[in-house]
Write an enzyme that holds these catalytic residues in place. Structure first.
Site, mmCIF file in Angstrom:
data_model
loop_
_atom_site.group_PDB
_atom_site.id
_atom_site.type_symbol
_atom_site.label_atom_id
_atom_site.label_comp_id
_atom_site.label_asym_id
_atom_site.label_seq_id
_atom_site.Cartn_x
_atom_site.Cartn_y
_atom_site.Cartn_z
ATOM 1 N N GLY A 1 9.419 -5.818 7.431
ATOM 2 C CA GLY A 1 9.106 -7.245 7.596
ATOM 3 C C GLY A 1 9.166 -8.088 6.344
ATOM 4 O O GLY A 1 9.911 -9.060 6.286
ATOM 5 N N LYS B 1 0.782 -1.235 0.000
ATOM 6 C CA LYS B 1 0.000 0.000 0.000
ATOM 7 C C LYS B 1 0.814 1.286 0.000
ATOM 8 O O LYS B 1 1.834 1.381 0.678
ATOM 9 C CB LYS B 1 -0.877 0.023 1.252
ATOM 10 C CG LYS B 1 -1.976 -1.008 1.222
ATOM 11 C CD LYS B 1 -2.753 -0.909 2.510
ATOM 12 C CE LYS B 1 -4.018 -1.753 2.448
ATOM 13 N NZ LYS B 1 -4.730 -1.688 3.713
ATOM 14 N N GLY C 1 8.699 -2.241 12.371
ATOM 15 C CA GLY C 1 8.069 -0.956 12.697
ATOM 16 C C GLY C 1 9.082 0.111 13.066
ATOM 17 O O GLY C 1 8.960 1.275 12.664
#
Ligand code: AMP
Length: 395
Positions: free
Chosen positions: A353, A197, A376
């Protein structure tokens, strides 16, 4: 940078926040030991100095005390990797933990039970942090995976060690490798942003526009850009509320003289399925009912050419649905190009990730300069944010 090298740990107890949040199988065996191996250099330095090590970590997301999230499951694996039999305290604070620490001799290692068995950990509770702080003379943060959290053990605790806190080698390496890409970089700098995204990468794109020469956009994100530019994307992934944002990114990049490279062709499928019917088409002309799931052959040649010219490369996010072999080629060819550029002297950092999973799966992990251990945390650093775990040591 305040690293372990500032201290001699002889006769000292080092309290190290590590990230041993490792994956376990149904028999509680560790299936990926990367994070434990990554903490080894810091642990060894302390032991070789003649000190003792107290390890604290979280594992999973327990709600209170849950046996399946006990760190005792990984005790044997840690002992094997470090080469020392590691002791265990069944609570990370209180009398039992304090007693175990006071019995600890130089050269020994103690692992504390899961920090998240106490809700105070994630709340960043000051009293809990103070209790933890009693368990060592010097606080070492070596947990990059949680450095973006202001938890008791990752940030709040540091204030109890005003003169005796530092980064472990792993965390220092993570910080240095990101600096090497965004601050002290050798040009040209190329960022490859793939994955699903636009919305999850927009923070990175905005922050790196002033720092890079080329941005390669791939993966599912591609199609929001292509639709915004007037292409037909069929059933491909698209964020319709991000079309204006995509055009604005292209405008900003142009104004800053950053070249954005989009795929020119794509492998399409008639279903989101490894055995679907496939074809290769121009990325602007995807027939109705079909979806783009990987970069096409011309795109791969073009992207590899740009990578070959680059002296610094950042890679975050796969170029296709690499989990399915039919749509893994773009990601593999990019990995090959980055490995070749690295061999020729470029600095390459892989993070996030899914790209880390991809480099491991396809055997590139040892052929790039650095593979980040934090998903993150890495994203937030690339977005230009200050991470609480890093700020607390630097304060
Ligand atoms: P991210 O977490 O944003 O880096 O996204 C990673 C995921 O994006 C992976 O699971 C890929 O399978 C997925 N992905 C990559 N390319 C595509 C695509 N063309 N269509 C749908 N998903 C994709």
């Amino acid at each position: 940078m305040k690293t372990l090298d500032l201290f001699n740990f002889k006769d000292k107890k080092a309290l190290i926040r590590v990230d041993f949040n490792v994956p376990l199988d149904a028999d509680f065996k560790v299936t990926d030991t990367t994070r434990i191996e990554a903490a080894k250099p810091s642990i060894i330095k302390i032991l070789e100095d003649g000190g003792a090590v107290v390890l604290m970590s979280h594992l999973g997301r327990p709600k209170g005390v849950e046996a399946k999230y006990s760190l005792e499951h990984i005790l044997e694996t840690i002992s094997k990797i470090i080469g020392v039999t590691v002791k265990f305290a069944t609570n990370c604070v209180g009398d039992e933990a304090e007693q175990a620490v006071s019995n600890l001799q130089n050269g020994e290692i103690l692992l504390l039970e899961n920090l998240r068995f106490h809700p105070e950990e994630e709340k960043g509770d000051l009293k809990f942090a103070e209790q933890l702080s009693k368990l060592g003379d010097i606080y070492v943060n070596d947990a990059f995976g949680t450095a973006h959290r202001a938890h008791a053990s990752t940030a709040i605790i540091a204030q109890f060690f005003p003169e005796s806190k530092c980064f472990g080698y792993l965390l220092a390496n993570e910080i240095n490798s990101i600096k090497r890409v965004l601050e002290d970089s050798q040009k040209p700098v190329t960022a490859v942003l793939g994955g699903a995204k636009v919305s999850s990468k927009i923070g990175i794109i905005s922050n790196i526009l002033d720092k890079v020469d080329h941005i390669i956009i791939g993966g599912g994100m591609t199609f929001t850009f292509i639709k915004a530019l007037g292409g037909n994307i069929g059933n491909s992934l698209c964020e319709d509320d991000k079309l204006d944002l995509a055009l604005s990114i292209l405008d900003q990049a142009k104004a800053k003289n950053v070249k954005i490279h989009l795929p020119i062709d794509t492998i399409i499928a008639d279903d989101f399925n490894n055995d679907a019917k496939t074809d290769v088409v121009d990325v602007y002309n995807i027939p109705d009912g079909w979806m783009g799931l990987d970069a096409g052959p011309k795109t791969n040649v073009g992207f590899s050419y740009i990578i070959a010219q680059s002296k610094t490369i950042l890679w975050n996010g796969p170029l296709g649905v690499f989990e399915m072999p039919s749509f893994a080629k773009g990601t593999i060819e990019l990995g090959n190009a980055i490995a070749d550029a690295t061999e020729d002297g470029a600095f390459s950092l892989v993070g996030g990730g899914d790209s880390v999973a991809a480099v491991k799966q396809f055997g590139f992990a040892n052929k790039v300069s650095y593979v980040s251990t934090g998903g993150g945390a890495m994203l937030e650093m690339l977005e230009g944010k200050t991470l609480p775990g890093i700020a607390a040591i630097e304060a």
